[in-house]
Motif scaffolding. Structure first.
Motif, PDB file in Angstrom:
ATOM      1  N   ARG A 111       0.835  -1.213   0.000  1.00 41.56           N
ATOM      2  CA  ARG A 111       0.000   0.000   0.000  1.00 41.56           C
ATOM      3  C   ARG A 111       0.863   1.252   0.000  1.00 41.56           C
ATOM      4  N   ALA A 112       1.956   1.227   0.763  1.00 38.09           N
ATOM      5  CA  ALA A 112       2.859   2.383   0.807  1.00 38.09           C
ATOM      6  C   ALA A 112       3.464   2.641  -0.573  1.00 38.09           C
ATOM      7  N   GLU A 113       3.867   1.583  -1.240  1.00 34.58           N
ATOM      8  CA  GLU A 113       4.429   1.739  -2.592  1.00 34.58           C
ATOM      9  C   GLU A 113       3.412   2.360  -3.542  1.00 34.58           C
ATOM     10  N   LEU A 164      12.178   2.076   1.867  1.00 33.89           N
ATOM     11  CA  LEU A 164      11.337   0.886   1.922  1.00 33.89           C
ATOM     12  C   LEU A 164      11.860  -0.112   2.954  1.00 33.89           C
ATOM     13  N   GLU A 165      13.174  -0.252   3.025  1.00 40.13           N
ATOM     14  CA  GLU A 165      13.768  -1.171   3.994  1.00 40.13           C
ATOM     15  C   GLU A 165      13.503  -0.691   5.425  1.00 40.13           C
ATOM     16  N   VAL A 166      13.605   0.599   5.665  1.00 39.43           N
ATOM     17  CA  VAL A 166      13.310   1.143   6.996  1.00 39.43           C
ATOM     18  C   VAL A 166      11.842   0.896   7.328  1.00 39.43           C
ATOM     19  N   LEU A 189       7.693  10.057   7.862  1.00 37.51           N
ATOM     20  CA  LEU A 189       6.828  10.938   8.653  1.00 37.51           C
ATOM     21  C   LEU A 189       6.024  11.859   7.740  1.00 37.51           C
ATOM     22  N   GLU A 190       6.695  12.444   6.765  1.00 43.91           N
ATOM     23  CA  GLU A 190       6.055  13.364   5.826  1.00 43.91           C
ATOM     24  C   GLU A 190       4.923  12.681   5.063  1.00 43.91           C
ATOM     25  N   GLN A 191       5.123  11.414   4.721  1.00 42.09           N
ATOM     26  CA  GLN A 191       4.112  10.673   3.973  1.00 42.09           C
ATOM     27  C   GLN A 191       3.030  10.079   4.872  1.00 42.09           C
ATOM     28  N   GLY A 192       3.229  10.171   6.183  1.00 36.29           N
ATOM     29  CA  GLY A 192       2.241   9.660   7.130  1.00 36.29           C
ATOM     30  C   GLY A 192       2.325   8.162   7.363  1.00 36.29           C
ATOM     31  N   PHE A 193       3.433   7.542   6.959  1.00 39.01           N
ATOM     32  CA  PHE A 193       3.600   6.100   7.119  1.00 39.01           C
ATOM     33  C   PHE A 193       4.013   5.722   8.547  1.00 39.01           C
ATOM     34  N   VAL A 194       4.611   6.658   9.247  1.00 41.40           N
ATOM     35  CA  VAL A 194       5.022   6.429  10.630  1.00 41.40           C
ATOM     36  C   VAL A 194       4.646   7.649  11.464  1.00 41.40           C
ATOM     37  N   HIS A 195       4.623   7.452  12.760  1.00 36.61           N
ATOM     38  CA  HIS A 195       4.386   8.541  13.708  1.00 36.61           C
ATOM     39  C   HIS A 195       5.582   8.622  14.645  1.00 36.61           C
ATOM     40  N   PHE A 247       9.661   5.923  17.219  1.00 32.81           N
ATOM     41  CA  PHE A 247       8.812   5.953  16.038  1.00 32.81           C
ATOM     42  C   PHE A 247       7.999   4.671  15.970  1.00 32.81           C
ATOM     43  N   VAL A 248       6.790   4.790  15.445  1.00 28.62           N
ATOM     44  CA  VAL A 248       5.897   3.640  15.340  1.00 28.62           C
ATOM     45  C   VAL A 248       5.232   3.663  13.968  1.00 28.62           C
ATOM     46  N   LEU A 249       5.052   2.499  13.410  1.00 28.75           N
ATOM     47  CA  LEU A 249       4.388   2.356  12.122  1.00 28.75           C
ATOM     48  C   LEU A 249       2.924   2.755  12.259  1.00 28.75           C
ATOM     49  N   CYS A 250       2.416   3.508  11.293  1.00 26.36           N
ATOM     50  CA  CYS A 250       1.005   3.876  11.273  1.00 26.36           C
ATOM     51  C   CYS A 250       0.262   2.835  10.444  1.00 26.36           C
ATOM     52  N   HIS A 251      -0.715   2.203  11.033  1.00 31.93           N
ATOM     53  CA  HIS A 251      -1.493   1.191  10.316  1.00 31.93           C
ATOM     54  C   HIS A 251      -2.688   1.803   9.590  1.00 31.93           C
ATOM     55  N   HIS A 252      -2.838   3.122   9.675  1.00 31.31           N
ATOM     56  CA  HIS A 252      -3.989   3.799   9.082  1.00 31.31           C
ATOM     57  C   HIS A 252      -3.562   4.836   8.044  1.00 31.31           C
ATOM     58  N   PHE A 253      -2.382   4.673   7.461  1.00 33.05           N
ATOM     59  CA  PHE A 253      -1.871   5.732   6.592  1.00 33.05           C
ATOM     60  C   PHE A 253      -2.617   5.861   5.269  1.00 33.05           C
TER      61      PHE A 253
END
Length: 173
Positions: free
Chosen positions: A12-14, A29-31, A71-77, A85-91
Motif C-alpha cells: 500500500r505504501a508503494e 522501503l527497507e526502513v 513521517l512526511e508521507q504519514g507512514f510512521v508517527h 517511532f511507530v508504524l502507522c497502520h492507518h496511513f
C-alpha cells in the motif's frame, strides 16, 4: 532485500508513493519494512542497528532522511514522549487523529484512531486564539499483560511473565 508483497502495508505504501509521485527508495522501503516487523515503537538508533544488518555502511543521516520521508508521507508517527517511532497502520486514510497508548513497563505502543479529538482540540485552541499545526495525544499506563504483573501481590513468585523494559538509545531528530 525482501519483496514488498510479504506485507500488505508495504505494498500500500508503494502504491501511495506512486500516486503521490514521490520516490520510495530501497532504503526508505527497507526502513519501513523493519518498522513493520516491530510490535511497537523503536528508537532511531535501534532502527539504525537493524538497518546495518543489511546495509553495514548506513549512517545516522540515512535513518534521519528515511524517517523524515516516512513521517512526511504519514507512514510512521513519532512518539514524542519516548523519542521513538511507530508504524502507522492507518496511513491510507487521508488524515486521522491518533492516540498512542504507551506501556510504561514493557514499552509497547498501540495506536487508536481518535474520532472527534481534532474538533475538541481545535475548539480548545481557538478559545485562546491559538492555531494548531499538528497534535499528538499520548497516554501512559500499563498494557493488559503488564497490568496483571503490577496488580500481582507477590511479583517475585507469581507465574506472570515479568518483562523488563529494554534500554533504548535515543537519537534526537
Amino acid at each position: 532485500m525482501k519483496t514488498t508483497t510479504e506485507h500488505p502495508l508495504l505494498s500500500r505504501a508503494e502504491k501511495l508513493c506512486e500516486q503521490r509521485n514521490v520516490r520510495l527508495t530501497p532504503q526508505r522501503l527497507e526502513v519501513l519494512r523493519l518498522m513493520s516487523q516491530e510490535n511497537g515503537a523503536i528508537s532511531a538508533y535501534d532502527l539504525l542497528d537493524l538497518l546495518r544488518q543489511s546495509e553495514p555502511q548506513a549512517k545516522p543521516t540515512t535513518i534521519y532522511r528515511a524517517l523524515d520521508f516516512l513521517l512526511e508521507q504519514g507512514f510512521v508517527h513519532r512518539v514524542e514522549s519516548t523519542n521513538s517511532f511507530v508504524l502507522c497502520h492507518h496511513f491510507s486514510e487521508l488524515s486521522h487523529a491518533s492516540v498512542f497508548f504507551i506501556c510504561d513497563r514493557c514499552g509497547q505502543v498501540t495506536e487508536q484512531i481518535a474520532q472527534g479529538i481534532d474538533e475538541i482540540l481545535q475548539h480548545m485552541a481557538s478559545s485562546d486564539d491559538f492555531t494548531l499545526s499538528h497534535n499528538v495525544v499520548e497516554a501512559h499506563g500499563f498494557c493488559p499483560k503488564c497490568s496483571e504483573v503490577k496488580a500481582c501481590q507477590y511479583p517475585n513468585v507469581c507465574t506472570h511473565d515479568h518483562k523488563v523494559i529494554k534500554n533504548t538509545k535515543s537519537l534526537s531528530l
